[in-house]
Design a protein around this motif. Structure first.
Motif, PDB file in Angstrom:
ATOM      1  N   PHE A   1      78.042  52.892  43.118  1.00  0.00           N
ATOM      2  CA  PHE A   1      77.887  51.462  43.414  1.00  0.00           C
ATOM      3  C   PHE A   1      76.437  51.033  43.218  1.00  0.00           C
ATOM      4  N   ILE A   2      75.510  51.835  43.749  1.00  0.00           N
ATOM      5  CA  ILE A   2      74.088  51.489  43.659  1.00  0.00           C
ATOM      6  C   ILE A   2      73.648  51.390  42.206  1.00  0.00           C
ATOM      7  N   THR A   3      73.945  52.418  41.415  1.00  0.00           N
ATOM      8  CA  THR A   3      73.466  52.433  40.035  1.00  0.00           C
ATOM      9  C   THR A   3      74.173  51.391  39.175  1.00  0.00           C
ATOM     10  N   PHE A   4      75.447  51.117  39.471  1.00  0.00           N
ATOM     11  CA  PHE A   4      76.171  50.106  38.689  1.00  0.00           C
ATOM     12  C   PHE A   4      75.537  48.731  38.877  1.00  0.00           C
ATOM     13  N   VAL A   5      75.307  48.353  40.130  1.00  0.00           N
ATOM     14  CA  VAL A   5      74.768  47.019  40.403  1.00  0.00           C
ATOM     15  C   VAL A   5      73.298  46.933  39.990  1.00  0.00           C
ATOM     16  N   LEU A   6      72.543  48.006  40.218  1.00  0.00           N
ATOM     17  CA  LEU A   6      71.127  47.988  39.854  1.00  0.00           C
ATOM     18  C   LEU A   6      70.948  47.893  38.340  1.00  0.00           C
ATOM     19  N   SER A   7      71.732  48.650  37.582  1.00  0.00           N
ATOM     20  CA  SER A   7      71.626  48.581  36.122  1.00  0.00           C
ATOM     21  C   SER A   7      72.065  47.210  35.610  1.00  0.00           C
ATOM     22  N   ALA A   8      73.070  46.615  36.255  1.00  0.00           N
ATOM     23  CA  ALA A   8      73.504  45.268  35.864  1.00  0.00           C
ATOM     24  C   ALA A   8      72.388  44.259  36.096  1.00  0.00           C
ATOM     25  N   TRP A   9      71.689  44.395  37.210  1.00  0.00           N
ATOM     26  CA  TRP A   9      70.575  43.490  37.528  1.00  0.00           C
ATOM     27  C   TRP A   9      69.464  43.610  36.489  1.00  0.00           C
ATOM     28  N   ILE A  10      69.171  44.847  36.064  1.00  0.00           N
ATOM     29  CA  ILE A  10      68.133  45.053  35.049  1.00  0.00           C
ATOM     30  C   ILE A  10      68.541  44.403  33.729  1.00  0.00           C
ATOM     31  N   ARG A  11      69.812  44.536  33.353  1.00  0.00           N
ATOM     32  CA  ARG A  11      70.277  43.906  32.110  1.00  0.00           C
ATOM     33  C   ARG A  11      70.206  42.385  32.201  1.00  0.00           C
ATOM     34  N   GLU A  12      70.442  41.845  33.385  1.00  0.00           N
ATOM     35  CA  GLU A  12      70.327  40.400  33.567  1.00  0.00           C
ATOM     36  C   GLU A  12      68.880  39.933  33.413  1.00  0.00           C
ATOM     37  N   LEU A  13      67.928  40.841  33.609  1.00  0.00           N
ATOM     38  CA  LEU A  13      66.517  40.513  33.395  1.00  0.00           C
ATOM     39  C   LEU A  13      66.152  40.535  31.913  1.00  0.00           C
ATOM     40  N   GLY A  14      67.085  40.985  31.074  1.00  0.00           N
ATOM     41  CA  GLY A  14      66.833  41.020  29.638  1.00  0.00           C
ATOM     42  C   GLY A  14      66.395  42.377  29.120  1.00  0.00           C
ATOM     43  N   TYR A  15      66.592  43.432  29.913  1.00  0.00           N
ATOM     44  CA  TYR A  15      66.185  44.781  29.503  1.00  0.00           C
ATOM     45  C   TYR A  15      67.397  45.708  29.530  1.00  0.00           C
ATOM     46  N   ARG A  16      67.356  46.710  28.672  1.00  0.00           N
ATOM     47  CA  ARG A  16      68.474  47.643  28.600  1.00  0.00           C
ATOM     48  C   ARG A  16      68.458  48.592  29.793  1.00  0.00           C
ATOM     49  N   ALA A  17      69.645  48.930  30.270  1.00  0.00           N
ATOM     50  CA  ALA A  17      69.791  49.864  31.383  1.00  0.00           C
ATOM     51  C   ALA A  17      71.149  50.535  31.251  1.00  0.00           C
ATOM     52  N   THR A  18      71.138  51.849  31.096  1.00  0.00           N
ATOM     53  CA  THR A  18      72.361  52.611  30.878  1.00  0.00           C
ATOM     54  C   THR A  18      72.453  53.738  31.894  1.00  0.00           C
ATOM     55  N   ILE A  19      73.607  53.878  32.521  1.00  0.00           N
ATOM     56  CA  ILE A  19      73.830  54.960  33.477  1.00  0.00           C
ATOM     57  C   ILE A  19      74.163  56.228  32.700  1.00  0.00           C
ATOM     58  N   MET A  20      73.389  57.282  32.942  1.00  0.00           N
ATOM     59  CA  MET A  20      73.562  58.539  32.227  1.00  0.00           C
ATOM     60  C   MET A  20      74.213  59.567  33.148  1.00  0.00           C
ATOM     61  N   ARG A  21      75.514  59.708  33.024  1.00  0.00           N
ATOM     62  CA  ARG A  21      76.268  60.591  33.909  1.00  0.00           C
ATOM     63  C   ARG A  21      75.887  62.054  33.730  1.00  0.00           C
ATOM     64  N   ASN A  22      75.548  62.460  32.513  1.00  0.00           N
ATOM     65  CA  ASN A  22      75.309  63.870  32.240  1.00  0.00           C
ATOM     66  C   ASN A  22      73.839  64.274  32.293  1.00  0.00           C
ATOM     67  N   ALA A  23      72.977  63.366  32.698  1.00  0.00           N
ATOM     68  CA  ALA A  23      71.562  63.712  32.810  1.00  0.00           C
ATOM     69  C   ALA A  23      71.357  64.659  33.996  1.00  0.00           C
ATOM     70  N   ASP A  24      70.303  65.475  33.939  1.00  0.00           N
ATOM     71  CA  ASP A  24      69.984  66.386  35.038  1.00  0.00           C
ATOM     72  C   ASP A  24      69.277  65.584  36.123  1.00  0.00           C
ATOM     73  N   ALA A  25      70.074  64.929  36.962  1.00  0.00           N
ATOM     74  CA  ALA A  25      69.524  63.994  37.938  1.00  0.00           C
ATOM     75  C   ALA A  25      68.621  64.680  38.956  1.00  0.00           C
ATOM     76  N   ASP A  26      68.979  65.898  39.386  1.00  0.00           N
ATOM     77  CA  ASP A  26      68.152  66.588  40.382  1.00  0.00           C
ATOM     78  C   ASP A  26      66.762  66.876  39.828  1.00  0.00           C
ATOM     79  N   ALA A  27      66.698  67.342  38.577  1.00  0.00           N
ATOM     80  CA  ALA A  27      65.404  67.634  37.962  1.00  0.00           C
ATOM     81  C   ALA A  27      64.595  66.353  37.788  1.00  0.00           C
ATOM     82  N   LEU A  28      65.257  65.269  37.398  1.00  0.00           N
ATOM     83  CA  LEU A  28      64.559  63.997  37.258  1.00  0.00           C
ATOM     84  C   LEU A  28      64.080  63.486  38.615  1.00  0.00           C
ATOM     85  N   ALA A  29      64.881  63.725  39.665  1.00  0.00           N
ATOM     86  CA  ALA A  29      64.478  63.303  41.009  1.00  0.00           C
ATOM     87  C   ALA A  29      63.216  64.040  41.448  1.00  0.00           C
ATOM     88  N   ALA A  30      63.145  65.331  41.145  1.00  0.00           N
ATOM     89  CA  ALA A  30      61.942  66.097  41.477  1.00  0.00           C
ATOM     90  C   ALA A  30      60.755  65.581  40.674  1.00  0.00           C
TER      91      ALA A  30
END
Length: 214
Positions: A147-176
């Motif tokens: 829910f968080i990433t869906f709405v947040l990415s939609a808000w970014i696109r409404e600002l005129g910038y691309r935003a794509t949810i990457m399901r297969n990205a290594d989220a834990d490594a990116l979080a670190a």
């Protein structure tokens, strides 16, 4: 004199209170027989909206990052960080690929105009690890993260910038990398606030001008 009451604690609101409850065990550990009974597939299957054709006027990347984090927290994120993507990871990817593939061919020079240089990382507290708790209750952190990433990415696109949810990205490594915590020997995120009791949502890749953490 007015009576002041302290915080009310409900015994069924604590994890330990459910240890001998078979219904709770079913709720946490039994996978849904029909995925239509969960909202996870509904959100994942929802189409990505269009990018607004005119870019919004922004402040500095530092201030914009503060706004993005505040918006994520408003939607329910408990930890938010921004990581700078490097190399092939910064190219536009095909989210449906497994693993995700860069659109640019191997060895092809990256086009700066098409790069997605930042990843927005959101995390929520998780009493149960969704990787080992496949029930509807065990998957609540996944549901919240989607829910968080869906709405947040939609808000970014409404600002005129691309935003794509990457399901297969290594989220834990990116979080670190974004400074949300460190990785343990199993590659799982460990945070100061929640220890290992945290779930990292799918990363949002974006070209919104941001300031990286970490």
């Amino acid at each position: 004199m007015p009576l002041r009451l302290g915080p009310v604690k409900f015994p069924w609101g604590e994890k330990k209170s459910h240890e001998d409850d078979p219904y709770w065990d079913f709720f946490i550990n039994a996978p849904a027989a029909d995925l239509a009974n969960t909202v996870i597939q509904m959100i994942r299957n929802a189409p990505e909206g269009n990018v607004f054709p005119k870019k919004a006027e922004l402040h500095t990347p530092e201030i914009t990052s503060t706004h993005v984090k505040g918006m994520a927290q408003y939607f329910g994120a408990e930890l938010v960080g921004i990581a700078k993507l490097d190399g092939v990871a910064s190219r536009p990817l095909q989210p449906e690929a497994d693993p995700p593939r860069a659109v640019a061919a191997e060895g092809q020079k990256e086009d700066p105009e098409n790069a997605l240089p930042f990843a927005v990382i959101c995390a929520v507290h998780a009493d149960y690890d969704p990787r080992t708790a496949p029930g509807i209750g065990g998957q609540v952190p996944v549901q919240n993260g989607l829910f968080i990433t869906f709405v947040l990415s939609a808000w970014i696109r409404e600002l005129g910038y691309r935003a794509t949810i990457m399901r297969n990205a290594d989220a834990d490594a990116l979080a670190a990398k974004a400074g949300l915590g460190t990785l343990n020997s199993r590659g799982r995120l460990v945070t100061r606030q929640f220890g290992t009791g945290v779930f990292v949502a799918d990363a949002i890749y974006t070209d919104l001008p941001l300031a990286a953490d970490g």
